[in-house]
Design a protein around this motif. Structure first.
Motif, PDB file in Angstrom:
ATOM      1  N   LYS A  41       0.730  -1.417   0.063  1.00 46.39           N
ATOM      2  CA  LYS A  41      -0.083  -0.040  -0.049  1.00 46.39           C
ATOM      3  C   LYS A  41       0.749   1.159   0.110  1.00 46.39           C
ATOM      4  CE  LYS A  41      -4.152  -2.070   1.894  1.00 46.39           C
ATOM      5  NZ  LYS A  41      -5.235  -1.968   3.139  1.00 46.39           N
ATOM      6  N   PRO A  42       1.549   1.477  -1.095  1.00 50.66           N
ATOM      7  CA  PRO A  42       2.600   2.659  -1.157  1.00 50.66           C
ATOM      8  C   PRO A  42       1.433   3.874  -1.448  1.00 50.66           C
ATOM      9  CG  PRO A  42       2.384   1.485  -3.149  1.00 50.66           C
ATOM     10  CD  PRO A  42       1.720   0.811  -2.306  1.00 50.66           C
ATOM     11  N   LYS A  43       2.041   4.984  -0.385  1.00 46.32           N
ATOM     12  CA  LYS A  43       1.279   6.225  -0.352  1.00 46.32           C
ATOM     13  C   LYS A  43       2.274   6.990  -1.309  1.00 46.32           C
ATOM     14  CE  LYS A  43      -1.644   5.891   3.590  1.00 46.32           C
ATOM     15  NZ  LYS A  43      -0.900   4.587   3.881  1.00 46.32           N
ATOM     16  N   THR A  44       3.440   7.037  -1.109  1.00 47.55           N
ATOM     17  CA  THR A  44       4.401   7.796  -2.018  1.00 47.55           C
ATOM     18  C   THR A  44       5.445   6.984  -2.623  1.00 47.55           C
ATOM     19  OG1 THR A  44       5.806   8.011  -0.206  1.00 47.55           O
ATOM     20  CG2 THR A  44       3.918   9.573  -0.084  1.00 47.55           C
ATOM     21  N   ALA A  45       6.323   7.582  -3.425  1.00 49.90           N
ATOM     22  CA  ALA A  45       7.360   6.930  -4.131  1.00 49.90           C
ATOM     23  C   ALA A  45       8.370   6.481  -2.981  1.00 49.90           C
ATOM     24  CB  ALA A  45       7.922   7.672  -5.260  1.00 49.90           C
ATOM     25  N   GLN A  46       8.365   7.275  -1.982  1.00 44.76           N
ATOM     26  CA  GLN A  46       9.409   7.054  -0.839  1.00 44.76           C
ATOM     27  C   GLN A  46       9.119   5.663  -0.087  1.00 44.76           C
ATOM     28  OE1 GLN A  46      12.034   8.635  -0.035  1.00 44.76           O
ATOM     29  NE2 GLN A  46      12.433   7.190   1.563  1.00 44.76           N
ATOM     30  N   ASP A  47       7.776   5.374  -0.026  1.00 44.70           N
ATOM     31  CA  ASP A  47       7.277   4.024   0.680  1.00 44.70           C
ATOM     32  C   ASP A  47       7.936   2.936  -0.001  1.00 44.70           C
ATOM     33  OD1 ASP A  47       5.924   5.498   2.288  1.00 44.70           O
ATOM     34  OD2 ASP A  47       3.737   4.792   1.564  1.00 44.70           O
ATOM     35  N   LEU A  48       8.164   3.127  -1.545  1.00 39.20           N
ATOM     36  CA  LEU A  48       8.665   1.911  -2.463  1.00 39.20           C
ATOM     37  C   LEU A  48      10.107   2.093  -2.192  1.00 39.20           C
ATOM     38  CD1 LEU A  48       6.500   2.280  -5.805  1.00 39.20           C
ATOM     39  CD2 LEU A  48       6.359   0.835  -4.098  1.00 39.20           C
ATOM     40  N   ARG A  49      10.735   3.318  -2.125  1.00 32.82           N
ATOM     41  CA  ARG A  49      12.157   2.929  -1.868  1.00 32.82           C
ATOM     42  C   ARG A  49      12.557   2.585  -0.308  1.00 32.82           C
ATOM     43  NH1 ARG A  49      12.100   7.871  -4.984  1.00 32.82           N
ATOM     44  NH2 ARG A  49      11.708   9.264  -3.295  1.00 32.82           N
ATOM     45  N   ASN A  50      11.544   2.977   0.739  1.00 31.61           N
ATOM     46  CA  ASN A  50      11.764   2.169   1.927  1.00 31.61           C
ATOM     47  C   ASN A  50      11.558   0.955   1.836  1.00 31.61           C
ATOM     48  OD1 ASN A  50      11.934   4.594   3.494  1.00 31.61           O
ATOM     49  ND2 ASN A  50      10.010   4.908   3.854  1.00 31.61           N
ATOM     50  N   ALA A  51      10.669   0.126   1.248  1.00 33.85           N
ATOM     51  CA  ALA A  51      10.533  -1.234   0.861  1.00 33.85           C
ATOM     52  C   ALA A  51      11.671  -1.802   0.349  1.00 33.85           C
ATOM     53  CB  ALA A  51       9.353  -1.483  -0.177  1.00 33.85           C
ATOM     54  N   VAL A  52      12.286  -1.342  -0.729  1.00 34.63           N
ATOM     55  CA  VAL A  52      13.486  -1.878  -1.399  1.00 34.63           C
ATOM     56  C   VAL A  52      14.676  -1.755  -0.226  1.00 34.63           C
ATOM     57  CG1 VAL A  52      15.426  -1.654  -2.933  1.00 34.63           C
ATOM     58  CG2 VAL A  52      12.906  -1.101  -3.737  1.00 34.63           C
ATOM     59  N   GLY A  53      14.603  -0.834   0.503  1.00 35.55           N
ATOM     60  CA  GLY A  53      15.772  -0.852   1.570  1.00 35.55           C
ATOM     61  C   GLY A  53      15.707  -1.713   2.531  1.00 35.55           C
ATOM     62  N   LEU A  54      14.380  -1.980   3.103  1.00 33.65           N
ATOM     63  CA  LEU A  54      14.120  -2.936   4.050  1.00 33.65           C
ATOM     64  C   LEU A  54      14.334  -4.435   3.424  1.00 33.65           C
ATOM     65  CD1 LEU A  54      11.001  -1.425   5.697  1.00 33.65           C
ATOM     66  CD2 LEU A  54      13.197  -1.741   7.040  1.00 33.65           C
ATOM     67  N   PHE A  55      13.746  -4.710   2.333  1.00 32.63           N
ATOM     68  CA  PHE A  55      14.118  -6.096   1.801  1.00 32.63           C
ATOM     69  C   PHE A  55      15.491  -6.382   1.567  1.00 32.63           C
ATOM     70  CE2 PHE A  55       9.745  -5.935  -0.522  1.00 32.63           C
ATOM     71  CZ  PHE A  55       9.182  -7.027   0.231  1.00 32.63           C
ATOM     72  N   TYR A  56      16.312  -5.254   1.290  1.00 32.47           N
ATOM     73  CA  TYR A  56      17.648  -5.261   0.986  1.00 32.47           C
ATOM     74  C   TYR A  56      18.389  -5.581   2.246  1.00 32.47           C
ATOM     75  CZ  TYR A  56      22.291  -4.640  -0.897  1.00 32.47           C
ATOM     76  OH  TYR A  56      23.810  -5.039  -1.355  1.00 32.47           O
ATOM     77  N   ARG A  57      18.096  -4.901   3.490  1.00 31.94           N
ATOM     78  CA  ARG A  57      18.561  -5.222   4.851  1.00 31.94           C
ATOM     79  C   ARG A  57      18.420  -6.664   5.272  1.00 31.94           C
ATOM     80  NH1 ARG A  57      19.577  -1.899   9.720  1.00 31.94           N
ATOM     81  NH2 ARG A  57      19.910   0.061   8.319  1.00 31.94           N
ATOM     82  N   ALA A  58      16.885  -7.153   4.968  1.00 33.66           N
ATOM     83  CA  ALA A  58      16.938  -8.477   5.180  1.00 33.66           C
ATOM     84  C   ALA A  58      17.645  -9.349   4.490  1.00 33.66           C
ATOM     85  CB  ALA A  58      15.331  -8.816   4.964  1.00 33.66           C
ATOM     86  N   TYR A  59      17.851  -8.978   3.141  1.00 33.93           N
ATOM     87  CA  TYR A  59      18.598  -9.927   2.078  1.00 33.93           C
ATOM     88  C   TYR A  59      20.037 -10.070   2.872  1.00 33.93           C
ATOM     89  CZ  TYR A  59      21.322 -11.328  -2.068  1.00 33.93           C
ATOM     90  OH  TYR A  59      22.015 -11.868  -3.094  1.00 33.93           O
ATOM     91  N   GLU A  60      20.625  -8.903   3.363  1.00 36.82           N
ATOM     92  CA  GLU A  60      22.061  -8.724   3.764  1.00 36.82           C
ATOM     93  C   GLU A  60      22.089  -9.702   4.999  1.00 36.82           C
ATOM     94  OE1 GLU A  60      24.668  -5.912   2.377  1.00 36.82           O
ATOM     95  OE2 GLU A  60      24.071  -7.535   1.426  1.00 36.82           O
ATOM     96  N   MET A  61      21.129  -9.453   5.954  1.00 33.06           N
ATOM     97  CA  MET A  61      20.972 -10.370   7.187  1.00 33.06           C
ATOM     98  C   MET A  61      21.216 -11.815   6.933  1.00 33.06           C
ATOM     99  SD  MET A  61      18.894  -8.011   9.891  1.00 33.06           S
ATOM    100  CE  MET A  61      18.904  -9.394  11.006  1.00 33.06           C
ATOM    101  N   CYS A  62      20.584 -12.330   5.824  1.00 30.62           N
ATOM    102  CA  CYS A  62      20.653 -13.659   5.556  1.00 30.62           C
ATOM    103  C   CYS A  62      21.807 -14.376   5.244  1.00 30.62           C
ATOM    104  CB  CYS A  62      19.438 -14.205   4.344  1.00 30.62           C
ATOM    105  SG  CYS A  62      17.762 -13.649   4.607  1.00 30.62           S
ATOM    106  N   GLY A  63      22.836 -13.620   5.039  1.00 27.06           N
ATOM    107  CA  GLY A  63      24.063 -14.418   4.607  1.00 27.06           C
ATOM    108  C   GLY A  63      23.583 -15.768   3.941  1.00 27.06           C
ATOM    109  N   GLU A  64      24.417 -16.670   4.235  1.00 22.44           N
ATOM    110  CA  GLU A  64      24.295 -17.988   3.650  1.00 22.44           C
ATOM    111  C   GLU A  64      23.043 -19.183   4.541  1.00 22.44           C
ATOM    112  OE1 GLU A  64      25.138 -18.401   0.503  1.00 22.44           O
ATOM    113  OE2 GLU A  64      26.002 -16.464   0.736  1.00 22.44           O
ATOM    114  N   ASN A  65      22.904 -18.512   5.723  1.00 25.83           N
ATOM    115  CA  ASN A  65      22.146 -19.390   6.664  1.00 25.83           C
ATOM    116  C   ASN A  65      20.624 -19.272   6.347  1.00 25.83           C
ATOM    117  OD1 ASN A  65      24.559 -19.578   8.032  1.00 25.83           O
ATOM    118  ND2 ASN A  65      24.232 -17.676   9.180  1.00 25.83           N
ATOM    119  N   TYR A  66      20.023 -18.682   5.588  1.00 28.23           N
ATOM    120  CA  TYR A  66      18.477 -18.425   5.548  1.00 28.23           C
ATOM    121  C   TYR A  66      18.136 -18.515   4.054  1.00 28.23           C
ATOM    122  CZ  TYR A  66      19.163 -17.522  10.835  1.00 28.23           C
ATOM    123  OH  TYR A  66      19.576 -17.448  11.835  1.00 28.23           O
ATOM    124  N   PRO A  67      18.501 -19.591   3.311  1.00 28.46           N
ATOM    125  CA  PRO A  67      18.243 -19.329   1.911  1.00 28.46           C
ATOM    126  C   PRO A  67      16.942 -19.184   1.493  1.00 28.46           C
ATOM    127  CG  PRO A  67      18.798 -21.849   2.578  1.00 28.46           C
ATOM    128  CD  PRO A  67      18.923 -20.764   3.739  1.00 28.46           C
TER     129      PRO A  67
END
Length: 326
Positions: A41-67
């Protein structure tokens, strides 16, 4: 300037996630869920940038342990890049890469539905890249067909309708030698008709109207020795769509369908048995549909569509003038 609620919410959530009380897997899951909240439910383009940032942070935290979580974060990034307004081909290529990297892992570890959803979205990305010669339409159709193995009409009518619609539109955009042109158009019409055996007006009105409108378009431009018959079938499909689409609830979809119907009327004799008598009556009806569509498009700032309809109105006027001169 005060930070927006989303920015402070993101900071607070990241701080909470950083605290030690949750396991690494739980923290990654929290980040993904938060990102999905912004993405859905993005209200602004910033919401989509926040989403990408959060997904990327999650991706980084996974390392090789959580495929599996890593693949989900990858799909999240791809899905967000895909819906950025006016996404350029660079973002779409990144989305394509994300889905293609995530899919083998999802196929091993995720549910069939999760895999099918990623295939469906990959099909959409590929279809969007075709006009720039950055993907092949056949690969897009293949991805849709793979998703259809899971999204059957019995269990997932909405996804089934969208996939059938996308497959038909993909067929219509396939380049083929002119002698095989009718083949792809026939496949598109068939795809709509098969879907409409399962998607009905009562249970799935929106999907039903979408399929009928697009079936009408496919019929109208079908290369055939029976153009009158095809136009009559197209008008009947548009009438079905108009049982759902109306100026109050769905003005733009309604304007789209009435201008499509006007296109068909423009080329249809008043009396199909006596085409030599012309189509003055149908031209008058087409004119009033075009005028109504033009008004709706203009009021809703759809200037490109309004321009197309304005041009059609000129063509109607020229055609009617020709009748007067005769």
């Amino acid at each position: 300037m005060t930070p927006s609620i989303t920015d402070s919410a993101v900071k607070a959530a990241i701080a909470a996630i950083a605290s030690e009380s949750a396991t690494a897997a739980e923290k990654i899951q929290m980040l993904i869920e938060m990102a999905q909240g912004f993405q859905k439910k993005p209200k602004t383009a910033q919401d989509l940038r926040n989403a990408v940032g959060l997904f990327y942070r999650a991706y980084e935290m996974c390392g090789e342990n959580y495929p599996l979580l890593k693949a989900r974060a990858k799909v999240g990034i791809a899905g967000t890049l895909q819906i950025i307004p006016d996404a350029d081909s660079q973002l779409l290529l990144q989305a394509k890469e994300g889905y293609e990297e995530a899919l083998p892992i999802l196929q091993q570890l995720a549910t069939p539905e999760e895999v099918a959803e990623a295939q469906m979205n990959l099909g959409l990305v590929l279809q969007s890249l075709v006009p720039d010669n950055l993907a092949r339409i056949t690969d897009s159709i293949q991805a849709y067909h793979q998703a259809l193995r899971v999204f059957s009409w019995e269990d997932y009518p909405q996804e089934y309708a969208i996939l059938s619609n996308n497959i038909a539109i993909a067929y219509l955009s396939m380049p083929m030698a002119s002698e095989r042109e009718y083949l792809r158009q026939g496949l598109a019409v068939q795809s709509f008709e098969v879907a409409l055996k399962h998607i009905n007006l009562i249970d799935h009105p929106r999907e039903y109207a979408m399929l009928q409108n697009n079936l009408g378009n496919a019929l109208q431009y079908l290369i055939s020795s029976h153009p009158v018959e095809n136009n009559l079938r197209a008008i009947s499909a548009y009438n079905e769509a108009l049982k759902v689409r109306n100026p109050q609830d769905t003005p733009l979809e309604y304007a789209n369908t009435i201008s499509n119907k006007a296109n068909a009327l423009f080329n249809l004799p008043d009396n199909p048995e006596k085409p030599e008598l012309g189509n003055q009556q149908n031209l008058l009806t087409a004119k009033s549909y075009y005028q109504e569509a033009w008004q709706i498009f203009t009021e809703n700032q759809q200037l490109e569509q309004a321009e197309v309809v304005a041009k059609a109105l000129q063509d109607v006027a020229a055609e009617m003038q020709a009748f007067v001169l005769h």
